[in-house]
Design a protein around this motif. Sequence first.
Motif, PDB file in Angstrom:
ATOM      1  N   THR A 147      17.204 -41.564 -34.868  1.00 32.20           N
ATOM      2  CA  THR A 147      17.149 -42.133 -32.885  1.00 32.20           C
ATOM      3  C   THR A 147      17.419 -40.330 -32.508  1.00 32.20           C
ATOM      4  OG1 THR A 147      18.518 -43.632 -32.818  1.00 32.20           O
ATOM      5  CG2 THR A 147      18.054 -42.514 -31.240  1.00 32.20           C
ATOM      6  N   LEU A 148      18.304 -39.368 -32.756  1.00 35.69           N
ATOM      7  CA  LEU A 148      18.597 -38.623 -32.678  1.00 35.69           C
ATOM      8  C   LEU A 148      18.521 -37.251 -34.429  1.00 35.69           C
ATOM      9  CD1 LEU A 148      22.156 -37.529 -30.837  1.00 35.69           C
ATOM     10  CD2 LEU A 148      19.546 -37.601 -29.938  1.00 35.69           C
ATOM     11  N   PRO A 205      16.653 -32.405 -35.940  1.00 38.12           N
ATOM     12  CA  PRO A 205      16.308 -33.278 -34.918  1.00 38.12           C
ATOM     13  C   PRO A 205      15.433 -33.500 -35.174  1.00 38.12           C
ATOM     14  CG  PRO A 205      16.205 -30.422 -34.728  1.00 38.12           C
ATOM     15  CD  PRO A 205      15.996 -30.650 -36.459  1.00 38.12           C
ATOM     16  N   ALA A 206      15.076 -35.281 -33.861  1.00 40.30           N
ATOM     17  CA  ALA A 206      13.765 -35.563 -33.571  1.00 40.30           C
ATOM     18  C   ALA A 206      13.564 -34.860 -32.721  1.00 40.30           C
ATOM     19  CB  ALA A 206      14.374 -36.461 -32.493  1.00 40.30           C
ATOM     20  N   PRO A 207      11.487 -34.686 -33.380  1.00 40.95           N
ATOM     21  CA  PRO A 207      10.638 -33.709 -32.555  1.00 40.95           C
ATOM     22  C   PRO A 207      10.666 -34.298 -31.241  1.00 40.95           C
ATOM     23  CG  PRO A 207       9.841 -35.756 -34.008  1.00 40.95           C
ATOM     24  CD  PRO A 207      11.576 -35.997 -34.633  1.00 40.95           C
ATOM     25  N   GLY A 208      11.082 -32.779 -29.998  1.00 39.23           N
ATOM     26  CA  GLY A 208      10.443 -32.815 -29.083  1.00 39.23           C
ATOM     27  C   GLY A 208      12.825 -33.279 -28.272  1.00 39.23           C
ATOM     28  N   LEU A 209      13.300 -33.392 -28.749  1.00 43.34           N
ATOM     29  CA  LEU A 209      14.842 -33.960 -29.007  1.00 43.34           C
ATOM     30  C   LEU A 209      15.112 -32.663 -27.749  1.00 43.34           C
ATOM     31  CD1 LEU A 209      17.338 -35.104 -28.520  1.00 43.34           C
ATOM     32  CD2 LEU A 209      18.298 -34.493 -30.952  1.00 43.34           C
ATOM     33  N   ASP A 222      16.821 -29.643 -23.228  1.00 37.24           N
ATOM     34  CA  ASP A 222      17.121 -28.986 -21.726  1.00 37.24           C
ATOM     35  C   ASP A 222      16.614 -29.288 -20.804  1.00 37.24           C
ATOM     36  OD1 ASP A 222      18.264 -27.232 -24.402  1.00 37.24           O
ATOM     37  OD2 ASP A 222      16.338 -26.184 -24.655  1.00 37.24           O
ATOM     38  N   GLU A 223      15.665 -29.393 -20.826  1.00 38.96           N
ATOM     39  CA  GLU A 223      15.166 -29.707 -19.160  1.00 38.96           C
ATOM     40  C   GLU A 223      15.708 -31.158 -18.536  1.00 38.96           C
ATOM     41  OE1 GLU A 223      11.466 -33.119 -19.633  1.00 38.96           O
ATOM     42  OE2 GLU A 223      10.879 -30.524 -20.927  1.00 38.96           O
ATOM     43  N   LEU A 224      16.536 -31.528 -18.690  1.00 43.52           N
ATOM     44  CA  LEU A 224      17.047 -33.064 -18.124  1.00 43.52           C
ATOM     45  C   LEU A 224      17.707 -32.385 -17.170  1.00 43.52           C
ATOM     46  CD1 LEU A 224      17.601 -35.823 -20.537  1.00 43.52           C
ATOM     47  CD2 LEU A 224      15.981 -35.923 -19.521  1.00 43.52           C
ATOM     48  N   ASP A 225      17.440 -32.927 -15.952  1.00 48.31           N
ATOM     49  CA  ASP A 225      18.375 -32.702 -15.098  1.00 48.31           C
ATOM     50  C   ASP A 225      20.124 -32.831 -15.750  1.00 48.31           C
ATOM     51  OD1 ASP A 225      20.431 -33.264 -12.667  1.00 48.31           O
ATOM     52  OD2 ASP A 225      17.756 -32.693 -11.761  1.00 48.31           O
ATOM     53  N   PRO A 226      21.463 -31.860 -14.840  1.00 50.16           N
ATOM     54  CA  PRO A 226      22.589 -31.943 -15.596  1.00 50.16           C
ATOM     55  C   PRO A 226      23.230 -32.847 -14.983  1.00 50.16           C
ATOM     56  CG  PRO A 226      22.102 -29.913 -13.504  1.00 50.16           C
ATOM     57  CD  PRO A 226      20.310 -31.208 -13.942  1.00 50.16           C
ATOM     58  N   PRO A 281      11.054 -53.399 -25.091  1.00 45.10           N
ATOM     59  CA  PRO A 281      11.365 -52.886 -24.416  1.00 45.10           C
ATOM     60  C   PRO A 281      10.955 -52.012 -23.355  1.00 45.10           C
ATOM     61  CG  PRO A 281      10.647 -52.149 -26.394  1.00 45.10           C
ATOM     62  CD  PRO A 281      10.659 -53.869 -26.760  1.00 45.10           C
ATOM     63  N   THR A 282      12.182 -51.504 -22.861  1.00 46.52           N
ATOM     64  CA  THR A 282      11.213 -50.537 -21.394  1.00 46.52           C
ATOM     65  C   THR A 282      10.049 -49.411 -21.994  1.00 46.52           C
ATOM     66  OG1 THR A 282      13.001 -50.792 -20.319  1.00 46.52           O
ATOM     67  CG2 THR A 282      11.532 -49.228 -19.198  1.00 46.52           C
ATOM     68  N   LEU A 283      10.336 -48.669 -22.981  1.00 46.68           N
ATOM     69  CA  LEU A 283       9.684 -47.790 -23.715  1.00 46.68           C
ATOM     70  C   LEU A 283       9.744 -47.743 -24.735  1.00 46.68           C
ATOM     71  CD1 LEU A 283      10.795 -44.843 -22.193  1.00 46.68           C
ATOM     72  CD2 LEU A 283       9.208 -45.486 -20.964  1.00 46.68           C
ATOM     73  N   ARG A 284       8.423 -47.054 -25.964  1.00 47.14           N
ATOM     74  CA  ARG A 284       7.690 -47.688 -27.124  1.00 47.14           C
ATOM     75  C   ARG A 284       7.541 -46.652 -27.858  1.00 47.14           C
ATOM     76  NH1 ARG A 284       6.892 -53.034 -29.783  1.00 47.14           N
ATOM     77  NH2 ARG A 284       6.819 -54.086 -27.588  1.00 47.14           N
ATOM     78  N   GLY A 285       7.600 -45.915 -29.009  1.00 45.60           N
ATOM     79  CA  GLY A 285       7.310 -44.889 -29.512  1.00 45.60           C
ATOM     80  C   GLY A 285       7.779 -45.088 -31.024  1.00 45.60           C
ATOM     81  N   ALA A 286       6.692 -44.313 -32.217  1.00 46.94           N
ATOM     82  CA  ALA A 286       7.151 -44.593 -32.695  1.00 46.94           C
ATOM     83  C   ALA A 286       7.577 -42.843 -33.537  1.00 46.94           C
ATOM     84  CB  ALA A 286       5.900 -43.633 -34.190  1.00 46.94           C
ATOM     85  N   THR A 287       7.941 -42.344 -32.491  1.00 45.50           N
ATOM     86  CA  THR A 287       8.554 -40.968 -32.636  1.00 45.50           C
ATOM     87  C   THR A 287       9.114 -40.690 -31.354  1.00 45.50           C
ATOM     88  OG1 THR A 287       6.838 -39.013 -32.678  1.00 45.50           O
ATOM     89  CG2 THR A 287       7.572 -39.439 -35.055  1.00 45.50           C
ATOM     90  N   LEU A 288      10.216 -39.626 -30.988  1.00 45.05           N
ATOM     91  CA  LEU A 288      10.944 -40.256 -29.803  1.00 45.05           C
ATOM     92  C   LEU A 288       9.876 -38.680 -28.486  1.00 45.05           C
ATOM     93  CD1 LEU A 288      13.330 -40.085 -28.084  1.00 45.05           C
ATOM     94  CD2 LEU A 288      13.944 -37.201 -28.874  1.00 45.05           C
ATOM     95  N   ASP A 289       9.594 -37.656 -29.468  1.00 49.50           N
ATOM     96  CA  ASP A 289       8.347 -36.757 -28.260  1.00 49.50           C
ATOM     97  C   ASP A 289       7.817 -38.025 -27.595  1.00 49.50           C
ATOM     98  OD1 ASP A 289       7.623 -37.312 -30.822  1.00 49.50           O
ATOM     99  OD2 ASP A 289       5.820 -35.570 -31.403  1.00 49.50           O
ATOM    100  N   LEU A 290       6.743 -39.232 -28.279  1.00 49.54           N
ATOM    101  CA  LEU A 290       5.632 -39.974 -27.689  1.00 49.54           C
ATOM    102  C   LEU A 290       6.219 -40.494 -27.127  1.00 49.54           C
ATOM    103  CD1 LEU A 290       3.822 -41.177 -30.756  1.00 49.54           C
ATOM    104  CD2 LEU A 290       3.465 -39.580 -29.912  1.00 49.54           C
ATOM    105  N   ILE A 291       7.945 -40.561 -26.348  1.00 51.97           N
ATOM    106  CA  ILE A 291       7.843 -41.062 -25.392  1.00 51.97           C
ATOM    107  C   ILE A 291       8.888 -40.098 -24.273  1.00 51.97           C
ATOM    108  CG2 ILE A 291       8.301 -43.496 -26.688  1.00 51.97           C
ATOM    109  CD1 ILE A 291      11.686 -42.793 -26.531  1.00 51.97           C
ATOM    110  N   VAL A 292       8.820 -38.519 -24.979  1.00 51.17           N
ATOM    111  CA  VAL A 292       9.206 -38.097 -23.690  1.00 51.17           C
ATOM    112  C   VAL A 292       8.748 -38.241 -22.845  1.00 51.17           C
ATOM    113  CG1 VAL A 292       9.929 -35.458 -23.642  1.00 51.17           C
ATOM    114  CG2 VAL A 292      10.224 -36.922 -25.408  1.00 51.17           C
ATOM    115  N   PRO A 293       7.620 -38.212 -21.957  1.00 51.01           N
ATOM    116  CA  PRO A 293       6.755 -38.358 -20.581  1.00 51.01           C
ATOM    117  C   PRO A 293       8.000 -39.688 -19.589  1.00 51.01           C
ATOM    118  CG  PRO A 293       4.916 -38.351 -22.439  1.00 51.01           C
ATOM    119  CD  PRO A 293       6.598 -38.142 -23.183  1.00 51.01           C
ATOM    120  N   GLY A 294       7.475 -40.729 -21.075  1.00 45.77           N
ATOM    121  CA  GLY A 294       8.404 -41.938 -20.211  1.00 45.77           C
ATOM    122  C   GLY A 294      10.210 -42.130 -19.884  1.00 45.77           C
TER     123      GLY A 294
END
Length: 230
Positions: free
Chosen positions: A12-13, A94-98, A103-107, A196-209
């Motif tokens: 995952t990570l 690290p997972a792609p996009g991690l 960095d961008e998530l709200d604190p 699941p609420t979201l799904r994707g083969a790699t983390l970057d694919l679910i980043v928009p979700g």
Amino acid sequence: MTPTIIFDFDGTLAVGDGPVLAYARHAAEAAADDYLRRVRAELDLHSRGASSFRDGYDVVGTLAREDGVDEATLNAAYMHSRSRLGTADAPVSPAPGLTELLDELDPGIRIVLATNAPDDGIHALLQSWGIAERFTATHFRVGKPAGLEPILRAALAEGPVLSIGDIFAFDLAPAQALGADTALVGATADSSPESPTLRGATLDLIVPGIRRWTRSALPSSSVPTSSLPQ
């Protein structure tokens, strides 16, 4: 209200078969001569979503047991692989996009790590990837699935929760049962019959979700979680 994202670690990570192969190489000393060949073949199937095994560790342990390898030997092989985590013997990435996501998530979003693995090498990896300080809490040897429940309940008492992992039964089923949102990543994401609420083969694919989930979860937002993309 404080939203929480709970991440699994292996698959995952951290992605890559380095630690799994280190585990297999150590177990191979007590297994049949063709053991490593069979492990690699099954790992290839798993990576294509064509295997019934949970993950690479399940592949290594199951095939070793079929060869008569005892639990003490397997435990020693597993701990050896964890001691080498992140080295040339057991590389992971690290997972792609991690890193960009964190960095961008709200604190105001709590980031929690919950894994069945021991802590050997994990803190050092998170530090080397520059993301260690983003985690509010880290939990090791959790004992999923049941051991995840108290972590989930504590987080849900504070606000919405999104649990992200690569094994539905371990990482997501307890969360879904308690009313949390879930995100399945990895080799089984496309083929899993679960919901699941979201799904994707790699983390970057679910980043928009995940971004959309955070907007809906923060107190100032009114975007309904049910509108999340699949």
